[in-house]
Design a protein around this motif. Structure first.
Motif, mmCIF file in Angstrom:
data_model
loop_
_atom_site.group_PDB
_atom_site.id
_atom_site.type_symbol
_atom_site.label_atom_id
_atom_site.label_comp_id
_atom_site.label_asym_id
_atom_site.label_seq_id
_atom_site.Cartn_x
_atom_site.Cartn_y
_atom_site.Cartn_z
ATOM 1 N N LEU A 175 6.872 17.862 -0.670
ATOM 2 C CA LEU A 175 6.124 16.830 -1.383
ATOM 3 C C LEU A 175 5.469 15.853 -0.410
ATOM 4 O O LEU A 175 4.353 15.376 -0.656
ATOM 5 C CB LEU A 175 7.056 16.084 -2.334
ATOM 6 C CG LEU A 175 7.650 16.918 -3.475
ATOM 7 C CD1 LEU A 175 8.578 16.066 -4.331
ATOM 8 C CD2 LEU A 175 6.558 17.530 -4.335
ATOM 9 N N VAL A 176 6.125 15.549 0.684
ATOM 10 C CA VAL A 176 5.547 14.668 1.697
ATOM 11 C C VAL A 176 4.272 15.286 2.279
ATOM 12 O O VAL A 176 3.255 14.607 2.466
ATOM 13 C CB VAL A 176 6.568 14.376 2.814
ATOM 14 C CG1 VAL A 176 5.885 13.737 4.024
ATOM 15 C CG2 VAL A 176 7.673 13.462 2.305
ATOM 16 N N LYS A 177 4.321 16.586 2.564
ATOM 17 C CA LYS A 177 3.139 17.269 3.099
ATOM 18 C C LYS A 177 1.989 17.245 2.088
ATOM 19 O O LYS A 177 0.823 17.065 2.451
ATOM 20 C CB LYS A 177 3.490 18.708 3.474
ATOM 21 C CG LYS A 177 4.389 18.821 4.689
ATOM 22 C CD LYS A 177 4.713 20.285 5.009
ATOM 23 C CE LYS A 177 5.624 20.381 6.231
ATOM 24 N NZ LYS A 177 5.980 21.796 6.536
ATOM 25 N N LYS A 178 2.321 17.408 0.796
ATOM 26 C CA LYS A 178 1.302 17.321 -0.241
ATOM 27 C C LYS A 178 0.668 15.930 -0.260
ATOM 28 O O LYS A 178 -0.558 15.784 -0.329
ATOM 29 C CB LYS A 178 1.906 17.619 -1.617
ATOM 30 C CG LYS A 178 2.139 19.072 -1.924
ATOM 31 C CD LYS A 178 2.561 19.226 -3.377
ATOM 32 C CE LYS A 178 2.712 20.693 -3.767
ATOM 33 N NZ LYS A 178 3.064 20.845 -5.209
ATOM 34 N N ALA A 179 1.517 14.912 -0.223
ATOM 35 C CA ALA A 179 1.022 13.533 -0.256
ATOM 36 C C ALA A 179 0.150 13.244 0.959
ATOM 37 O O ALA A 179 -0.906 12.597 0.845
ATOM 38 C CB ALA A 179 2.193 12.564 -0.328
ATOM 39 N N GLN A 180 0.536 13.718 2.108
ATOM 40 C CA GLN A 180 -0.238 13.475 3.324
ATOM 41 C C GLN A 180 -1.607 14.153 3.242
ATOM 42 O O GLN A 180 -2.620 13.573 3.661
ATOM 43 C CB GLN A 180 0.534 13.972 4.539
ATOM 44 C CG GLN A 180 1.757 13.121 4.877
ATOM 45 C CD GLN A 180 2.624 13.730 5.975
ATOM 46 O OE1 GLN A 180 2.535 14.923 6.266
ATOM 47 N NE2 GLN A 180 3.470 12.897 6.591
ATOM 48 N N ALA A 181 -1.634 15.364 2.703
ATOM 49 C CA ALA A 181 -2.913 16.088 2.572
ATOM 50 C C ALA A 181 -3.852 15.360 1.615
ATOM 51 O O ALA A 181 -5.061 15.226 1.885
ATOM 52 C CB ALA A 181 -2.653 17.514 2.085
ATOM 53 N N ILE A 182 -3.316 14.883 0.496
ATOM 54 C CA ILE A 182 -4.133 14.158 -0.481
ATOM 55 C C ILE A 182 -4.646 12.844 0.114
ATOM 56 O O ILE A 182 -5.824 12.497 -0.010
ATOM 57 C CB ILE A 182 -3.325 13.896 -1.763
ATOM 58 C CG1 ILE A 182 -3.056 15.224 -2.491
ATOM 59 C CG2 ILE A 182 -4.049 12.917 -2.690
ATOM 60 C CD1 ILE A 182 -2.084 15.107 -3.653
ATOM 61 N N ASN A 183 -3.771 12.113 0.771
ATOM 62 C CA ASN A 183 -4.162 10.816 1.341
ATOM 63 C C ASN A 183 -5.162 10.971 2.487
ATOM 64 O O ASN A 183 -6.009 10.099 2.697
ATOM 65 C CB ASN A 183 -2.927 10.059 1.811
ATOM 66 C CG ASN A 183 -2.087 9.553 0.649
ATOM 67 O OD1 ASN A 183 -2.630 9.194 -0.394
ATOM 68 N ND2 ASN A 183 -0.770 9.526 0.816
ATOM 69 N N GLU A 184 -5.060 12.075 3.210
ATOM 70 C CA GLU A 184 -6.023 12.320 4.292
ATOM 71 C C GLU A 184 -7.421 12.499 3.720
ATOM 72 O O GLU A 184 -8.397 11.954 4.234
ATOM 73 C CB GLU A 184 -5.609 13.561 5.090
ATOM 74 C CG GLU A 184 -6.520 13.843 6.272
ATOM 75 C CD GLU A 184 -6.060 15.030 7.087
ATOM 76 O OE1 GLU A 184 -6.846 15.516 7.915
ATOM 77 O OE2 GLU A 184 -4.899 15.481 6.904
ATOM 78 N N LEU A 185 -7.535 13.272 2.615
ATOM 79 C CA LEU A 185 -8.826 13.451 1.963
ATOM 80 C C LEU A 185 -9.280 12.157 1.281
ATOM 81 O O LEU A 185 -10.472 11.845 1.244
ATOM 82 C CB LEU A 185 -8.758 14.592 0.946
ATOM 83 C CG LEU A 185 -8.576 15.995 1.532
ATOM 84 C CD1 LEU A 185 -8.307 17.012 0.436
ATOM 85 C CD2 LEU A 185 -9.803 16.401 2.343
ATOM 86 N N ASN A 194 0.854 -1.185 0.000
ATOM 87 C CA ASN A 194 0.000 0.000 0.000
ATOM 88 C C ASN A 194 0.891 1.236 0.000
ATOM 89 O O ASN A 194 1.525 1.558 1.008
ATOM 90 C CB ASN A 194 -0.913 0.007 1.225
ATOM 91 C CG ASN A 194 -1.944 -1.097 1.177
ATOM 92 O OD1 ASN A 194 -2.506 -1.373 0.118
ATOM 93 N ND2 ASN A 194 -2.194 -1.734 2.308
ATOM 94 N N PHE A 195 0.938 1.911 -1.144
ATOM 95 C CA PHE A 195 1.855 3.037 -1.293
ATOM 96 C C PHE A 195 1.188 4.353 -0.908
ATOM 97 O O PHE A 195 -0.023 4.533 -1.064
ATOM 98 C CB PHE A 195 2.361 3.112 -2.738
ATOM 99 C CG PHE A 195 3.244 1.957 -3.115
ATOM 100 C CD1 PHE A 195 4.582 1.940 -2.729
ATOM 101 C CD2 PHE A 195 2.752 0.884 -3.843
ATOM 102 C CE1 PHE A 195 5.399 0.876 -3.061
ATOM 103 C CE2 PHE A 195 3.559 -0.181 -4.184
ATOM 104 C CZ PHE A 195 4.889 -0.190 -3.793
ATOM 105 N N ASP A 196 2.008 5.281 -0.427
ATOM 106 C CA ASP A 196 1.535 6.620 -0.074
ATOM 107 C C ASP A 196 1.676 7.592 -1.235
ATOM 108 O O ASP A 196 0.952 8.590 -1.307
ATOM 109 C CB ASP A 196 2.317 7.152 1.129
ATOM 110 C CG ASP A 196 2.099 6.289 2.364
ATOM 111 O OD1 ASP A 196 0.933 6.185 2.795
ATOM 112 O OD2 ASP A 196 3.075 5.709 2.873
#
Length: 466
Positions: free
Chosen positions: A94-104, A36-38
């Motif tokens: 980029l990590v913060k972007k990925a976390q925001a997208i995955n949270e939604l 399961n990739f982030d």
């Protein structure tokens, strides 16, 4: 942070110790992986390979919402289908972007089987806050513009403008910026138009621009070449020598000559010829097509987060629609009239639309919305301009038909049921209208109000549904 990394080169060092990187060279390897990739990084040195991999990811039901970053510098064409560039932004950003997208993304009901494009567009837009669905010029397409996001999410060829209009009509997206206004063929709606000057008399394209002279002595009008005699001007009809413009001659407003019918004219008739179907359009017959960028509305975000189909019923709110409050006022007024005047009668119909959720699960939201639009048009053709409608819940509609007999009220109910029957698909799925029909002659008008009457009908409909 677990990263799927596509590359044909060395993998750079990441600043975070907890970052796990798994290398892939082909998309098929990612499909087979059970991780399961982030996020996904596509870092092929060739932009063509990068685009191909990203297209496969975005079309895949399992991975299309995952954040994708690329390392291709100056690749503006990738900005609308990716979430960042690792050559321009730090890994922490980029990590913060990925976390925001995955949270939604975690708030959504993610599908396990292929589904319709409009849901994919809504879910993708929901997970990228403040994203704008932007057009890009592409001369090879029907409308001269494409929406890269829609194109990359679509599994099959799709009409981008029709889909966006559908989402806009449902108030799920709204216009952001006007980018262009096209004029399209009235026959095939292609925007590839050739504008041709033609003769207004015979419509020939065999015309040329000519300088004309008008002799004041005899009134003769001809091309300037016909007046030229050596280095002076002389009328070919009356032989008068033309020395001074304004006193001997002038230049008429005509400056075109048709080589087929010999007519002279001042303004050519412009014909817009479609390069696709060869249809010749007059300018006033061309179809105007504005090209906008779009953003998601608050209703769109709420509907997407709740996986709701409630917005689809909004199409019924154009059928001589009154708000429930005004509908009640109208019903109260006609109840009082009918009590005082025996010649006043009316019919009231209430019906629930049943089965849309099953239809959408099977055929998709877009097909469901188009089906409701078809029902709306058929209902519009069935009711009169003096009838009123309202909607008191997402799928419960009301119809008030003044001066309608008992037979007319029942006939109206029969026609509405027939409209529902027409929605049946080849696999048997269809909409059902649970309809209650009341005639004013069957209602005890004394002390009856709109509120009490509607409450009784609501109870009957609820009992039917249960």
């Amino acid at each position: 942070m677990k990263v799927a990394y596509f590359t044909n080169d060395q993998v750079p060092q990441f600043s975070k110790e907890k970052t796990v990187v798994i290398i892939f060279s082909e998309f098929a390897q990612l499909e087979k992986s059970e991780e399961n990739f982030d996020c996904i990084i596509v870092a092929d040195s060739k932009i063509e390979n990068t685009i191909k991999i990203i297209e496969k990811i975005r079309k895949n039901i399992q991975f299309y919402l995952l954040p994708i970053f690329t390392n291709i510098e100056n690749a503006e064409q990738l900005l609308s289908i990716c979430d960042g560039d690792i050559t321009r932004e730090s890994w922490d950003v980029l990590v913060k972007k990925a976390q925001a997208i995955n949270e939604l993304r975690s708030l959504l009901v993610l599908p396990t089987v292929p589904f319709d494009l409009d849901t994919k567009v809504l879910q993708y837009t929901f997970t990228r806050e403040n994203i704008i669905i932007t057009p890009r010029l592409d001369w090879q397409t029907k409308a001269l513009y494409v929406y890269p996001l829609l194109k990359i999410l679509a599994v099959k060829t799709n009409d981008d403008l029709a889909l966006l209009k559908n989402l806009q009509d449902r108030n799920l997206i709204e216009k952001e910026t006007l980018h262009d206004r096209l004029h399209c063929c009235s026959k095939c709606h292609y925007a590839h138009i050739n504008y041709i000057d033609t003769c207004p008399s015979c419509h020939s394209i065999n015309i040329k621009e000519v300088d004309f002279l008008h002799c004041f002595t005899c009134g003769h009008v001809a091309a300037q070449d016909d007046f030229t005699r050596g280095n002076r001007l002389k009328c070919p009809r009356c032989q008068a020598v033309l020395r001074h413009i304004g006193s001997d001659y002038d230049r008429p407003i005509e400056n075109y000559h048709c080589l087929d019918c010999e007519d002279n004219f001042s303004e050519a008739e412009v014909i817009a010829k479609c390069l696709m179907c060869q249809h010749s359009n007059t300018l006033d017959r061309l179809v105007s097509q504005p090209i906008y960028s779009y953003k998601m509305t608050e209703l769109g975000r709420l509907s997407t987060a709740n996986n709701s189909i409630a917005d689809m019923y909004n199409v019924f709110d154009i059928l001589n629609y009154l708000t429930p409050q005004h509908f009640n006022q109208q019903l109260n007024w006609i109840l009082q009239l009918a009590e005082r005047h025996l010649e006043i009668n009316f019919g009231i119909l209430a019906f629930d639309i049943i089965g849309l959720d099953i239809f959408v699960q099977k055929e998709g939201r877009y097909a469901g919305h188009m089906l409701l639009e078809e029902c709306t048009e058929r209902i519009r053709q069935t009711i009169r301009t003096t009838d009123f409608t309202t909607r008191t819940s997402e799928n419960r509609l009301w119809l008030l038909a003044p001066q309608t007999s008992a037979e007319g009220s029942q006939l109206l109910g029969k026609r509405l049921r027939a409209i529902a029957d027409l929605t049946q698909q080849h696999d048997g799925i269809k909409l059902t209208f649970n309809i209650i029909v009341l005639f004013s002659g069957d209602i005890s008008l004394k002390d009856e109000t709109a509120e009490t009457l509607i409450m009784k009908i609501n109870e009957d409909l609820d009992a039917w549904r249960d």
